[in-house]
Design an enzyme around this catalytic site. Structure first.
Site, PDB file in Angstrom:
ATOM      1  N   ASP A   4      35.631  40.839  46.248  1.00  0.00           N
ATOM      2  CA  ASP A   4      36.752  41.745  46.054  1.00  0.00           C
ATOM      3  C   ASP A   4      37.523  41.808  47.381  1.00  0.00           C
ATOM      4  O   ASP A   4      37.110  41.235  48.398  1.00  0.00           O
ATOM      5  CB  ASP A   4      36.264  43.126  45.577  1.00  0.00           C
ATOM      6  CG  ASP A   4      37.369  43.878  44.815  1.00  0.00           C
ATOM      7  OD1 ASP A   4      38.549  43.519  44.971  1.00  0.00           O
ATOM      8  OD2 ASP A   4      37.044  44.827  44.069  1.00  0.00           O
TER       9      ASP A   4
HETATM   10  C1  NOJ Z   1      40.719  45.355  44.274  1.00  0.00           C
HETATM   11  C2  NOJ Z   1      40.137  45.731  42.944  1.00  0.00           C
HETATM   12  O1  NOJ Z   1      38.902  46.371  43.125  1.00  0.00           O
HETATM   13  C3  NOJ Z   1      39.931  44.548  42.014  1.00  0.00           C
HETATM   14  O2  NOJ Z   1      39.599  45.043  40.749  1.00  0.00           O
HETATM   15  C4  NOJ Z   1      41.157  43.691  41.954  1.00  0.00           C
HETATM   16  O3  NOJ Z   1      40.917  42.596  41.096  1.00  0.00           O
HETATM   17  C5  NOJ Z   1      41.508  43.216  43.350  1.00  0.00           C
HETATM   18  N1  NOJ Z   1      41.769  44.371  44.200  1.00  0.00           N
HETATM   19  C6  NOJ Z   1      42.721  42.291  43.363  1.00  0.00           C
HETATM   20  O4  NOJ Z   1      43.849  42.967  42.993  1.00  0.00           O
END
Ligand code: NOJ
Length: 777
Positions: A297
């Site tokens: 993430d």
């Molecule tokens: C952070 C989020 O937790 C995740 O769900 C998302 O896919 C990513 N950012 C990218 O936007």
């Protein structure tokens, strides 16, 4: 077939584990709209493995480390030359012209011409936004999930995207957590069914098809259970809980063919998701035979370090399981994270880590191989660009079939919580003068929820507000805002809006001038989603007062709720004669609300998460373990709150009313005794006993009353949503097997114990019909 056989081989030692997840999901899809789903697996492709290996041999270490790098649209804008290195993947760039330009640079101007994988958070639609996933889960209809990912994939692929960061499958017992809006609520089985449907719809049988994308199931794992509901917070849980409650939807998504996975921000028993070797390598890659790749993430690799980081300009920090950037990269790579989002430690320190022997070249090659494999499977080497020019791509958005599906999905996702009166308050008569009142009544932006994708792209007119939908079906309808809900990011005012500025006088006057009122209340979209945790679950601000003011006019009224989490409705449940939970319904919100409010559509949704009476009851969920002192409000020494005169939630999991009535009767089992690996069929009758056609969701639960570890008091193991004409009766059947009555123990083993199993059937988790059978030794 190789993926099938690879996984089958991997499953030999863990037969029970595979049977559990696959059998569980299979049982539900058998009873749902399976015909609409494409076959799950990619075709066997030895040729792809050959091409991967051939390419890998030509790559320098620098080129390999670039493949492990995943940058944002912002980072690409700052340094467009990243495209010709080329980096492995880019996310959040959605401009088709820019995607094409970056891709052209990668394919034509880099030494090996490896295409970039473009990704986006297409969670519940790209431009045609469907209901938020918590709402979609309320439909108890996997066809809703199929549609949101089918059309989401089609629109995403049209602009040149080839990966979506979805489905989000985090089971959660935490309504304070804003991200409960993004998945299917508190039950692993319901989440598993929806996860499989979404993967199959977005990927199809072969995601190299021009309108398909590869899915990334997230957030691996147990991200839905942060302490106190605080986003990114730590999670400490037993192995049996992890396996029984949180991992099944991931397994279901992998079995359905999802070829990428995103590891989570949170720590699980002290180890962050993106450094969790046991989860990433031992469980996901070895036990489940996953041969795609895991991306981190956002800056989750950098966050493995302690704060402040030893090298201050390295950015994010936090978990304290690595001292510096190289150590963070080494931990994440060794754990099984293959691709790093936003932070670039794999690339920055990879060479030194390999030279020092802290990360093996084999592991780097393994990560690169996984990424290339997905790119070959995605057909990116043959078709690196969208089939549409940027101009043509525009015409692919909001096509009539997608918009019609979004309207249908929104209607199917609404849950009727209360409908008092004789005759019942709902449905309203569209021939009467309707006043729409409330802060959500004419809001475009809130209708698309916290992951709005490109839902409001320069064109709010695409979103139908509740007022617009109602006015289209009820001539002369009026709108009065009454007050505003907060849209600010923290730090914010405590009242969350609808405060002193509230103009209840105008609202009251509007109600008095009308025959009936639709009160559109709830949360702004900023109040749920990532980093949007609430410590209070009541209607924000003074909305409860607004209800009281409208009630005082004596006009018939209904409350329609727009929100991203279970709310605590204790204070309004006696005041409001009718309550319809609409969630954030998407671009067709207003039309779907009007369809339901005026009775064109009879609501049939059910709650996918319990609604507490008060926030102090949280976590409160139907699938809890029993206790030696179950709640009893009439005595002291038991599991209850001193200051609450009741035990359960206000509205339980699986609850939802209809404009008609149903009876669920005659639960019968095919056998009272079954071999451990046998099957039992449960049959149950459902009849529409009212005077309107309507939908009922018949739910099947089981309980293992005596086991070596306490089993949840109920576990959902089957559901079917059926439409019945007045007076119509149908017999439904559900098949149960060891995957249903077995469970994981604290050593991570799937066990099937002999003994009695109770089966419950009904139309909520309080289902009262019961039959039992014995599992033989
Ligand atoms: C952070 C989020 O937790 C995740 O769900 C998302 O896919 C990513 N950012 C990218 O936007």
């Amino acid at each position: 077939m190789f993926r099938f056989s690879r996984r089958a081989a991997a499953a030999v030692s863990i037969v029970a584990i595979s049977a559990a997840a696959a059998g569980g999901v299979g049982a539900a899809t058998r009873s749902s709209d399976e015909a609409a789903l494409a076959p799950a697996r990619q075709p066997a492709d030895r040729a792809i493995e050959k091409r991967v290996n051939k390419l890998l041999k030509k790559m320098t270490l620098e080129e390999k480390l670039n493949q492990l790098t995943l940058l944002s649209d912002g980072q690409m804008k700052e340094n467009p030359a990243e495209a010709r290195k080329p980096v492995g993947a880019v996310f959040s760039e959605v401009d088709p012209a820019k995607i094409r330009a970056y891709q052209q640079d990668a394919v034509e101007n880099s030494r090996l011409g490896i295409p970039i994988l473009f990704a986006y958070d297409t969670i519940h639609g790209f431009r045609t936004i469907f209901p938020i996933p918590l709402g979609a889960a309320s439909s108890f209809d996997p066809a809703v999930a199929t549609d949101d990912h089918f059309f989401g994939a089609r629109e995403s692929a049209a602009v040149g995207l080839k990966q979506i960061y979805s489905p989000m499958v985090d089971v959660s017992h935490e309504p304070r957590w804003g991200r409960i809006s993004e998945a299917g609520g508190e039950d692993p089985y319901l989440n598993s069914v929806f996860a499989a449907a979404r993967v199959k719809a977005a990927q199809g049988g072969d995601y190299s098809a021009r309108d398909k994308v590869v899915t990334s199931v997230k957030h691996y794992a147990a991200y839905g259970q942060p302490e106190g509901g605080r986003d990114y917070g730590t999670t400490d849980m037993s192995e049996q809980r992890l396996r029984n409650l949180y991992l099944p939807p991931f397994k279901a998504a992998i079995d359905a063919g999802s070829d990428t996975v995103m590891c989570s921000f949170n720590a699980i028993n002290g180890v962050p998701g993106c450094a969790h070797r046991r989860l990433e390598t031992d469980v996901l890659k070895r036990e489940w035979g996953f041969d795609g790749f895991v991306e981190s993430d956002y800056t989750a690799v950098a966050e493995l370090r302690s704060c402040p980081p030893r090298i201050p300009d390295e950015g994010s920090c936090g978990h304290g399981v690595a001292g510096d950037g190289p150590e963070a990269a080494a931990r994440a790579l060794r754990a099984g994270t293959d691709s790093e989002m936003v932070s670039t430690f794999f690339r920055d320190y990879g060479e030194e880590l390999v030279a020092e022997g802290r990360v093996s070249m084999r592991r780097i090659d393994d990560a690169v191989r996984r990424i290339l494999r997905v790119k070959f499977r995605a057909g990116l080497f043959e078709n690196p660009y969208s089939q549409f020019t940027p101009e043509q791509a525009k015409a692919e958005m909001l096509k009539p079939d997608a918009v019609a599906a979004a309207r249908k999905a929104a209607g199917r996702s609404m849950v009727l919580l209360k409908n008092d009166g004789a005759p019942a308050t709902l449905p309203l008569d569209p021939g009467k003068k309707t006043a729409v009142i409330g802060p959500l009544g004419n809001s475009e932006r809130d209708m698309v929820g916290p992951w709005w994708g490109r839902g409001d792209d320069n064109s709010p007119a695409d979103i139908v507000t509740p007022f617009e939908g109602i006015a289209a079906q009820s001539a002369g309808a009026t709108f009065t805002e009454g007050c505003k809900v907060s849209r600010t990011e923290p730090p914010h005012d405590d009242a969350e809006g609808c405060g002193a500025e509230a103009n209840f006088a105008d609202a009251v006057a509007a109600a008095e001038a009308a025959d009936q009122v639709v009160l559109a209340l709830g949360e702004s979209r900023e109040m749920s989603g990532e980093a949007a945790v609430r410590s209070v679950l009541d209607l924000p601000g003074r909305q409860e007062e607004l209800i009281a003011a409208i009630k005082a006019t004596g006009k018939p009224f209904v409350v329609v709720l727009f929100n991203g989490r279970p709310l605590a409705l204790e204070n309004i449940v006696d005041t409001a004669p009718a309550i319809l939970e609409a969630w954030f319904p998407g671009v067709q919100a207003g039309n779907a609300v009007a369809d339901v409010v005026f009775g064109q559509v009879n609501p049939g949704g059910k709650l996918p998460a319990s609604f507490p009476r008060r926030v102090g009851q949280v976590p409160i969920y139907y699938n809890h373990e029993p206790t030696g002192r179950p709640c009893d409000v009439n005595s002291k020494y038991n599991s209850r709150y001193r200051d609450l005169p009741y035990c359960g939630p206000l509205y339980e999991f699986g609850f939802g009313l209809s404009y008609t009535t149903f009876e669920v009767t005659n639960l019968a089992l095919s056998s009272q005794s079954v071999a451990r690996s046998g099957r039992v069929t449960a049959s149950v009758d459902v009849a529409n006993t009212g005077s309107r056609a309507g939908d009922e969701v018949v739910q099947l639960y089981i309980n293992d009353p005596v086991a070596k570890i306490s089993q949840p008091v109920r576990r959902l193991r089957g559901f079917q949503r059926v439409t019945l004409a007045p007076g119509e009766k149908r017999t439904l059947t559900f098949t149960l097997d060891r995957s249903d009555w077995g469970f994981y123990d604290n050593k991570g083993r799937f066990v099937v114990e002999p003994g009695r199993i109770d089966v419950y059937a009904g139309n909520s988790s309080r289902a009262s019909l019961r039959q039992s059978f014995r599992v033989r030794r």
